[in-house]
Scaffold this active site. Structure first.
Site, short mmCIF file in Angstrom:
data_model
loop_
_atom_site.label_atom_id
_atom_site.label_comp_id
_atom_site.label_asym_id
_atom_site.label_seq_id
_atom_site.Cartn_x
_atom_site.Cartn_y
_atom_site.Cartn_z
N SER A 65 0.83 -1.21 0.00
CA SER A 65 0.00 0.00 0.00
C SER A 65 0.86 1.26 0.00
O SER A 65 1.62 1.48 -0.93
CB SER A 65 -0.98 -0.01 1.17
OG SER A 65 -1.86 1.09 1.06
N HIS A 66 0.80 2.05 1.06
CA HIS A 66 1.52 3.33 1.13
C HIS A 66 2.78 3.22 1.97
O HIS A 66 3.35 4.23 2.37
CB HIS A 66 0.59 4.40 1.68
CG HIS A 66 -0.03 4.00 2.98
ND1 HIS A 66 -1.03 3.07 3.06
CD2 HIS A 66 0.23 4.37 4.25
CE1 HIS A 66 -1.36 2.88 4.33
NE2 HIS A 66 -0.60 3.66 5.07
N ASP A 235 -0.29 6.56 -4.01
CA ASP A 235 0.48 5.63 -3.19
C ASP A 235 0.80 4.36 -3.98
O ASP A 235 0.47 4.24 -5.16
CB ASP A 235 -0.25 5.32 -1.86
CG ASP A 235 -1.41 4.37 -2.02
OD1 ASP A 235 -1.99 4.32 -3.13
OD2 ASP A 235 -1.76 3.67 -1.04
N ASP A 237 -0.21 1.27 -4.21
CA ASP A 237 -1.22 0.46 -4.89
C ASP A 237 -2.32 1.31 -5.53
O ASP A 237 -3.34 0.79 -5.99
CB ASP A 237 -1.83 -0.59 -3.94
CG ASP A 237 -2.56 0.04 -2.76
OD1 ASP A 237 -2.17 1.14 -2.34
OD2 ASP A 237 -3.52 -0.57 -2.27
N ASP A 239 -4.52 3.60 -4.54
CA ASP A 239 -5.84 3.99 -4.03
C ASP A 239 -5.83 5.37 -3.34
O ASP A 239 -6.87 5.99 -3.21
CB ASP A 239 -6.47 2.90 -3.13
CG ASP A 239 -5.60 2.50 -1.96
OD1 ASP A 239 -4.47 3.02 -1.85
OD2 ASP A 239 -6.05 1.66 -1.16
N ARG A 240 -4.65 5.84 -2.92
CA ARG A 240 -4.60 7.17 -2.28
C ARG A 240 -4.12 8.23 -3.26
O ARG A 240 -3.43 7.91 -4.24
CB ARG A 240 -3.63 7.16 -1.10
CG ARG A 240 -4.07 6.22 0.00
CD ARG A 240 -3.16 6.32 1.20
NE ARG A 240 -3.57 5.33 2.19
CZ ARG A 240 -3.47 5.48 3.50
NH1 ARG A 240 -2.96 6.58 4.01
NH2 ARG A 240 -3.88 4.54 4.32
N LYS A 336 -11.12 3.09 -2.31
CA LYS A 336 -10.77 4.46 -2.68
C LYS A 336 -9.99 4.40 -3.99
O LYS A 336 -9.42 3.35 -4.33
CB LYS A 336 -9.99 5.15 -1.57
CG LYS A 336 -8.86 4.35 -0.96
CD LYS A 336 -8.33 5.08 0.28
CE LYS A 336 -7.30 4.26 1.01
NZ LYS A 336 -7.85 3.51 2.15
MG LIG Z 1 -2.99 2.08 -0.59
#
Ligand SMILES: [Mg+2]
Length: 509
Positions: A65-66, A235, A237, A239-240, A336
């Site tokens: 992720s982030h 980020d 993956d 989503d952010r 998201k």
């Molecule tokens: Mg993420």
């Protein structure tokens, strides 16, 4: 393992569904078909999109992720259910229970899948003849969905027409790079140099793929040069997102979702579906509430975690939502979606023909401004953190606390409400307690404390400050100056520094 930051499988069952996972003692998932993104790369929003499109029973996402990735970094496994959203706790708990009683597992060493070749590959595996692995283009299904949501002709005009703007998008070496290249550069005509760090890397190039002012500092500095009108970072993956205007003008994520809400008719998708409702996570600033009130839309305040939004969306109650932690999205999928948020902003720019900064300033003039900040105190001694929270709860539950006035500098705030946030899901009636201590003042300003991870590595205390200002003379002032009185009051009420020995937060966003 290839693509540490993105190896994605979609499972189509021979039999079984989400509710079977909830049944005790049932192991019903026999997977006969896997769908995997080419080269094991697919963004989290694209995974959600594809699960929904092919009606898969679920999807597995391997992602940092982030967080920093690679052999010495983070690595997580996510399971998303057939709606395309993160699995609810009932299912993850059940998976955990089953994992503890697994007796054996088998590996098929001869089963060699070519992850680079698009198309179906079939194998004979004992129970499954044939067992199918389908490698799909990672971008195409997602791009097709976005073409239905946005006016691509208008976006193309904005990005490559005679009066085009210049954009700078930073994929931060995460999986969203190929999406930005294909959709924004190839399809919408933005020049190749508008997209940077677009080759996904297993360790994110040694960087921390978190789109905020600290970790996306390169983008912020480039934007300060004034060459670009719009900037965004994503980020690992995808989503952010973080949105910036010319000269590095920062759009707070809580403001970002509010601006999209106030300009929602710029997005054709919502013209078709209407606006069912708006939602934000509890710590996210009240900027979206002001929009909902003015435009007479339903507003939901949920605990942190996208699954709460997903429940509302599945019930047809929610169209647009956001979190202060750089998450923005809608009911087009159940995650998201960073690139969606960027195209939403570009749609608003195309419609209003204004700069990011002017759009934001007009918004504050109309709705007032929620000055917002989050302080993270990481690796606090667990006992000290618990003592601070206990002290705060005792203070807040005293009879005289509601109605009490607190002053700092020239500001005075009166407590209107103090509680530990509790959420009853309007769809399934489930209750989530203890979601964070809230002190809400009579002008709508808020102080919020949340405690997490009281393990061996210590606890994290998060302090959120949401200070509302409607005076047009004050809304353009420096956020740090405007937030200082409420920060001071929060530290005084909680005695955070005295109880924990911590004088400064580790991260400020
Ligand atoms: Mg993420």
């Amino acid at each position: 393992m290839p693509g540490m930051n993105g190896w994605r499988n979609f499972c189509e069952p021979i039999r079984g569904n989400d509710s079977d996972l909830m049944q005790p003692n049932s192991v019903v998932f026999l997977i006969g078909r896997l769908v995997i993104g080419q080269n094991g790369i697919m963004s989290t929003p694209a995974v959600s999109c594809v699960i929904r499109k092919i009606k898969a029973v679920g999807g597995i996402i391997l992602t940092a992720s982030h967080n920093p990735g690679g052999p010495n970094g983070d690595f997580g496994i996510k399971f998303n259910i057939s709606s395309g959203g993160p699995a609810p706790e009932g299912i993850t708990d059940k998976i955990f229970q089953i994992s503890k009683s697994l007796q054996e597992y088998h590996i098929c060493p001869e089963l060699k899948v070519d992850l680079s070749a698009i198309g179906k590959q079939t194998f004979d595996v004992d129970t499954f003849k044939p067992f199918t692995v389908e490698i799909v283009d990672s971008v195409e299904s997602y791009a097709e969905m976005l073409r239905d949501i946005f006016d691509f002709a208008a976006l193309k005009e904005l990005l490559s027409g005679p009066n085009h703007i210049n954009v700078r998008l930073d994929a931060m070496h995460g999986v969203v790079g190929p999406y930005v290249k294909k959709i924004v550069c190839e399809e919408l005509g933005s020049p190749a140099n508008s997209a940077v760090n677009c080759v996904p890397s297993e360790d994110f190039g040694g960087h921390h793929p978190d789109p905020n002012l600290t970790y996306a500092a390169d983008l912020v500095n480039t934007m300060k040069g004034g060459e670009y009108d719009f900037g965004a970072a994503f980020d690992g993956d995808g989503d952010r997102n973080m949105v910036l205007g010319k000269h590095g003008f920062f759009v707070n994520p809580s403001d970002s979702v509010a601006v999209i809400g106030a300009n929602i008719t710029s997005i054709p998708y919502f013209q078709k579906t209407g606006v069912k409702g708006l939602a934000r996570s509890m710590p996210t600033s009240g900027a979206l509430d002001n929009v909902a009130k003015a435009l007479k839309m339903q507003l939901y305040e949920t605990p942190t975690g996208w699954k709460f939004f997903g429940n509302l969306m599945d019930a047809g109650k929610l169209s647009l939502c956001g979190e202060e932690s750089f998450g923005t999205g809608s009911d087009h999928i159940r995650e998201k979606d960073g690139l969606w948020a960027v195209l939403a902003w570009l749609s608003i720019l195309a419609t209003r023909k204004q700069s990011v900064e002017d759009i934001m300033k007009d918004h504050w003039q109309k709705f007032g401004r929620n000055f917002f900040t989050r302080y993270d105190y990481e690796e606090v001694d667990s006992d000290a953190a618990n003592k601070m929270i206990d002290h705060l709860q005792t203070t807040m539950s005293a009879k005289a606390f509601v109605g009490q006035k607190f002053s700092s500098g020239d500001k005075t705030y009166q407590v209107e409400k103090a509680d530990n946030f509790e959420y009853t899901d309007p769809v399934d009636g489930s209750v989530s307690k203890g979601q964070g201590l809230r002190i809400i003042f009579s002008d709508g300003s808020r102080i919020i404390f949340r405690l997490s991870g009281t393990g061996s590595a210590g606890a994290t205390i998060r302090l959120y400050i949401d200070s509302y200002e409607k005076d047009p003379q004050k809304i353009y002032q420096d956020p740090q100056v405007m937030l200082a009185p409420l920060v001071d009051i929060a530290l005084r009420i909680s005695q955070l520094q005295e109880k924990t020995g911590r004088t400064a937060p580790t991260v400020i966003t």
